[in-house]
Write a protein that holds these residues in place. Sequence first.
Motif, PDB file in Angstrom:
ATOM      1  N   ALA A   1      54.826  -0.552 -37.466  1.00  0.00           N
ATOM      2  CA  ALA A   1      53.878  -1.568 -36.984  1.00  0.00           C
ATOM      3  C   ALA A   1      52.869  -1.915 -38.080  1.00  0.00           C
ATOM      4  O   ALA A   1      52.499  -3.077 -38.264  1.00  0.00           O
ATOM      5  CB  ALA A   1      53.166  -1.082 -35.725  1.00  0.00           C
ATOM      6  N   VAL A   2      52.441  -0.893 -38.834  1.00  0.00           N
ATOM      7  CA  VAL A   2      51.502  -1.160 -39.940  1.00  0.00           C
ATOM      8  C   VAL A   2      52.157  -2.135 -40.918  1.00  0.00           C
ATOM      9  O   VAL A   2      51.569  -3.153 -41.314  1.00  0.00           O
ATOM     10  CB  VAL A   2      51.120   0.133 -40.709  1.00  0.00           C
ATOM     11  CG1 VAL A   2      50.130  -0.191 -41.826  1.00  0.00           C
ATOM     12  CG2 VAL A   2      50.548   1.194 -39.782  1.00  0.00           C
ATOM     13  N   HIS A   3      53.373  -1.813 -41.320  1.00  0.00           N
ATOM     14  CA  HIS A   3      54.066  -2.635 -42.310  1.00  0.00           C
ATOM     15  C   HIS A   3      54.267  -4.061 -41.781  1.00  0.00           C
ATOM     16  O   HIS A   3      54.033  -5.042 -42.503  1.00  0.00           O
ATOM     17  CB  HIS A   3      55.401  -1.988 -42.661  1.00  0.00           C
ATOM     18  CG  HIS A   3      56.092  -2.646 -43.815  1.00  0.00           C
ATOM     19  ND1 HIS A   3      55.529  -2.763 -45.066  1.00  0.00           N
ATOM     20  CD2 HIS A   3      57.306  -3.249 -43.902  1.00  0.00           C
ATOM     21  CE1 HIS A   3      56.362  -3.390 -45.878  1.00  0.00           C
ATOM     22  NE2 HIS A   3      57.437  -3.705 -45.190  1.00  0.00           N
ATOM     23  N   ALA A   4      54.698  -4.152 -40.531  1.00  0.00           N
ATOM     24  CA  ALA A   4      54.935  -5.485 -39.950  1.00  0.00           C
ATOM     25  C   ALA A   4      53.645  -6.303 -39.963  1.00  0.00           C
ATOM     26  O   ALA A   4      53.659  -7.502 -40.287  1.00  0.00           O
ATOM     27  CB  ALA A   4      55.463  -5.337 -38.522  1.00  0.00           C
ATOM     28  N   MET A   5      52.541  -5.674 -39.642  1.00  0.00           N
ATOM     29  CA  MET A   5      51.274  -6.417 -39.616  1.00  0.00           C
ATOM     30  C   MET A   5      50.848  -6.825 -41.024  1.00  0.00           C
ATOM     31  O   MET A   5      50.341  -7.926 -41.232  1.00  0.00           O
ATOM     32  CB  MET A   5      50.192  -5.583 -38.918  1.00  0.00           C
ATOM     33  CG  MET A   5      50.437  -5.509 -37.419  1.00  0.00           C
ATOM     34  SD  MET A   5      49.023  -4.892 -36.489  1.00  0.00           S
ATOM     35  CE  MET A   5      49.231  -3.158 -36.723  1.00  0.00           C
TER      36      MET A   5
ATOM     37  N   ILE B   1      43.033  -0.545 -33.311  1.00  0.00           N
ATOM     38  CA  ILE B   1      41.597  -0.792 -33.152  1.00  0.00           C
ATOM     39  C   ILE B   1      41.186  -1.803 -34.214  1.00  0.00           C
ATOM     40  O   ILE B   1      41.375  -1.575 -35.418  1.00  0.00           O
ATOM     41  CB  ILE B   1      40.770   0.506 -33.304  1.00  0.00           C
ATOM     42  CG1 ILE B   1      41.197   1.546 -32.257  1.00  0.00           C
ATOM     43  CG2 ILE B   1      39.272   0.191 -33.157  1.00  0.00           C
ATOM     44  CD1 ILE B   1      40.453   2.884 -32.363  1.00  0.00           C
ATOM     45  N   HIS B   2      40.657  -2.923 -33.744  1.00  0.00           N
ATOM     46  CA  HIS B   2      40.234  -3.996 -34.645  1.00  0.00           C
ATOM     47  C   HIS B   2      38.800  -3.735 -35.098  1.00  0.00           C
ATOM     48  O   HIS B   2      37.921  -3.490 -34.276  1.00  0.00           O
ATOM     49  CB  HIS B   2      40.315  -5.323 -33.884  1.00  0.00           C
ATOM     50  CG  HIS B   2      39.735  -6.478 -34.622  1.00  0.00           C
ATOM     51  ND1 HIS B   2      40.423  -7.149 -35.607  1.00  0.00           N
ATOM     52  CD2 HIS B   2      38.531  -7.078 -34.534  1.00  0.00           C
ATOM     53  CE1 HIS B   2      39.656  -8.115 -36.084  1.00  0.00           C
ATOM     54  NE2 HIS B   2      38.503  -8.090 -35.448  1.00  0.00           N
TER      55      HIS B   2
ATOM     56  N   GLU C   1      45.790 -16.614 -36.147  1.00  0.00           N
ATOM     57  CA  GLU C   1      46.423 -15.875 -37.258  1.00  0.00           C
ATOM     58  C   GLU C   1      46.428 -14.376 -36.965  1.00  0.00           C
ATOM     59  O   GLU C   1      47.402 -13.668 -37.210  1.00  0.00           O
ATOM     60  CB  GLU C   1      45.648 -16.105 -38.553  1.00  0.00           C
ATOM     61  CG  GLU C   1      45.655 -17.522 -39.053  1.00  0.00           C
ATOM     62  CD  GLU C   1      44.603 -17.764 -40.133  1.00  0.00           C
ATOM     63  OE1 GLU C   1      44.831 -18.644 -40.960  1.00  0.00           O
ATOM     64  OE2 GLU C   1      43.555 -17.076 -40.143  1.00  0.00           O
ATOM     65  N   LEU C   2      45.325 -13.920 -36.429  1.00  0.00           N
ATOM     66  CA  LEU C   2      45.190 -12.502 -36.115  1.00  0.00           C
ATOM     67  C   LEU C   2      46.128 -12.111 -34.969  1.00  0.00           C
ATOM     68  O   LEU C   2      46.748 -11.045 -34.987  1.00  0.00           O
ATOM     69  CB  LEU C   2      43.724 -12.236 -35.735  1.00  0.00           C
ATOM     70  CG  LEU C   2      43.196 -10.832 -35.792  1.00  0.00           C
ATOM     71  CD1 LEU C   2      43.547 -10.132 -37.093  1.00  0.00           C
ATOM     72  CD2 LEU C   2      41.671 -10.867 -35.608  1.00  0.00           C
ATOM     73  N   GLU C   3      46.242 -13.009 -34.023  1.00  0.00           N
ATOM     74  CA  GLU C   3      47.140 -12.727 -32.895  1.00  0.00           C
ATOM     75  C   GLU C   3      48.589 -12.616 -33.378  1.00  0.00           C
ATOM     76  O   GLU C   3      49.343 -11.773 -32.907  1.00  0.00           O
ATOM     77  CB  GLU C   3      47.005 -13.811 -31.825  1.00  0.00           C
ATOM     78  CG  GLU C   3      45.681 -13.687 -31.077  1.00  0.00           C
ATOM     79  CD  GLU C   3      45.540 -14.686 -29.940  1.00  0.00           C
ATOM     80  OE1 GLU C   3      46.555 -15.308 -29.559  1.00  0.00           O
ATOM     81  OE2 GLU C   3      44.414 -14.838 -29.440  1.00  0.00           O
ATOM     82  N   VAL C   4      48.959 -13.471 -34.342  1.00  0.00           N
ATOM     83  CA  VAL C   4      50.313 -13.392 -34.917  1.00  0.00           C
ATOM     84  C   VAL C   4      50.508 -12.017 -35.562  1.00  0.00           C
ATOM     85  O   VAL C   4      51.560 -11.383 -35.429  1.00  0.00           O
ATOM     86  CB  VAL C   4      50.533 -14.523 -35.951  1.00  0.00           C
ATOM     87  CG1 VAL C   4      51.746 -14.245 -36.819  1.00  0.00           C
ATOM     88  CG2 VAL C   4      50.695 -15.855 -35.245  1.00  0.00           C
TER      89      VAL C   4
ATOM     90  N   GLY D   1      53.064  -6.623 -35.156  1.00  0.00           N
ATOM     91  CA  GLY D   1      52.992  -5.166 -34.991  1.00  0.00           C
ATOM     92  C   GLY D   1      53.744  -4.707 -33.757  1.00  0.00           C
ATOM     93  O   GLY D   1      54.456  -3.694 -33.775  1.00  0.00           O
ATOM     94  N   LEU D   2      53.632  -5.472 -32.704  1.00  0.00           N
ATOM     95  CA  LEU D   2      54.285  -5.103 -31.443  1.00  0.00           C
ATOM     96  C   LEU D   2      55.798  -5.299 -31.481  1.00  0.00           C
ATOM     97  O   LEU D   2      56.494  -4.867 -30.562  1.00  0.00           O
ATOM     98  CB  LEU D   2      53.687  -5.919 -30.282  1.00  0.00           C
ATOM     99  CG  LEU D   2      52.198  -5.697 -30.028  1.00  0.00           C
ATOM    100  CD1 LEU D   2      51.728  -6.554 -28.854  1.00  0.00           C
ATOM    101  CD2 LEU D   2      51.886  -4.231 -29.752  1.00  0.00           C
ATOM    102  N   ARG D   3      56.297  -5.953 -32.545  1.00  0.00           N
ATOM    103  CA  ARG D   3      57.751  -6.121 -32.696  1.00  0.00           C
ATOM    104  C   ARG D   3      58.359  -4.987 -33.528  1.00  0.00           C
ATOM    105  O   ARG D   3      59.523  -5.035 -33.893  1.00  0.00           O
ATOM    106  CB  ARG D   3      58.069  -7.470 -33.366  1.00  0.00           C
ATOM    107  CG  ARG D   3      57.929  -8.691 -32.452  1.00  0.00           C
ATOM    108  CD  ARG D   3      58.926  -8.669 -31.272  1.00  0.00           C
ATOM    109  NE  ARG D   3      60.304  -8.558 -31.759  1.00  0.00           N
ATOM    110  CZ  ARG D   3      61.183  -7.645 -31.321  1.00  0.00           C
ATOM    111  NH1 ARG D   3      60.839  -6.758 -30.405  1.00  0.00           N
ATOM    112  NH2 ARG D   3      62.399  -7.623 -31.817  1.00  0.00           N
ATOM    113  N   ALA D   4      57.591  -3.974 -33.839  1.00  0.00           N
ATOM    114  CA  ALA D   4      58.139  -2.840 -34.597  1.00  0.00           C
ATOM    115  C   ALA D   4      59.253  -2.179 -33.785  1.00  0.00           C
ATOM    116  O   ALA D   4      59.191  -2.167 -32.551  1.00  0.00           O
ATOM    117  CB  ALA D   4      57.023  -1.828 -34.885  1.00  0.00           C
TER     118      ALA D   4
END
Length: 179
Positions: A111-115, A48-49, A25-28, A33-36
Amino acid sequence: MKALDLLLNRYSCARLAAPAPEGAELEVIWKAGLRAPDHGGLTPWRFIHVSGEGLSSLSSIFAKAAEAEEGDHEKAKAMPFRAPLITIVIASPKVHSKVPEIEQVLSAGCAVHAMQMAAFAQGYNGIWRTGPMAYSPVVNQQLGLSETESIVGYLYLGSAQTKANKPRELDFKDYVSWL
Ligand SMILES: Cc1cc2nc3c(=O)[nH]c(=O)nc-3n(C[C@H](O)[C@H](O)[C@H](O)COP(=O)(O)O)c2cc1C
């Protein structure tokens, strides 16, 4: 969850607790985020996690920053424990002749929003926070940010502990004009 349902009905939640997304789930969430959108493909971000012991480390960093910057030490120290998981999103702009820094910071914001949306779509919730700890030289130094990097947000994630507030009813006609 359908994409339009997500976009039209999303909301943030400030009261969060375990369980938080983990594993696949976290990887998704990170992949979202990387698709921003990213002008020039510069990947002007890093994440940073923070969870478990990491929350205590972040709490110590916030306390140090509040001490140095005359903030509320106790309040700052408690902040990271408002969720079981935080993803710190850092804008990491690259020097580029055609892509100004502002565009790269906007990408990191996307990226924030996407995540956040990827978490919501999987049944979790969260909130994008900033505040003084997002603009603190002490925090930046402790987290190892370079001179050109900045924090665009702390994305607090977990399971919602309160029901959604009734969203503001905005009328698109107040914000859209036709040329
Ligand atoms: C850049 C940015 C920084 C924000 N910082 C904070 C913050 O520090 N504290 C907070 O309560 N909300 C903050 N918000 C607002 C929340 O993330 C959220 O959008 C707001 O509570 C409205 O809720 P909604 O998303 O359900 O409409 C911030 C939003 C953005 C875009």
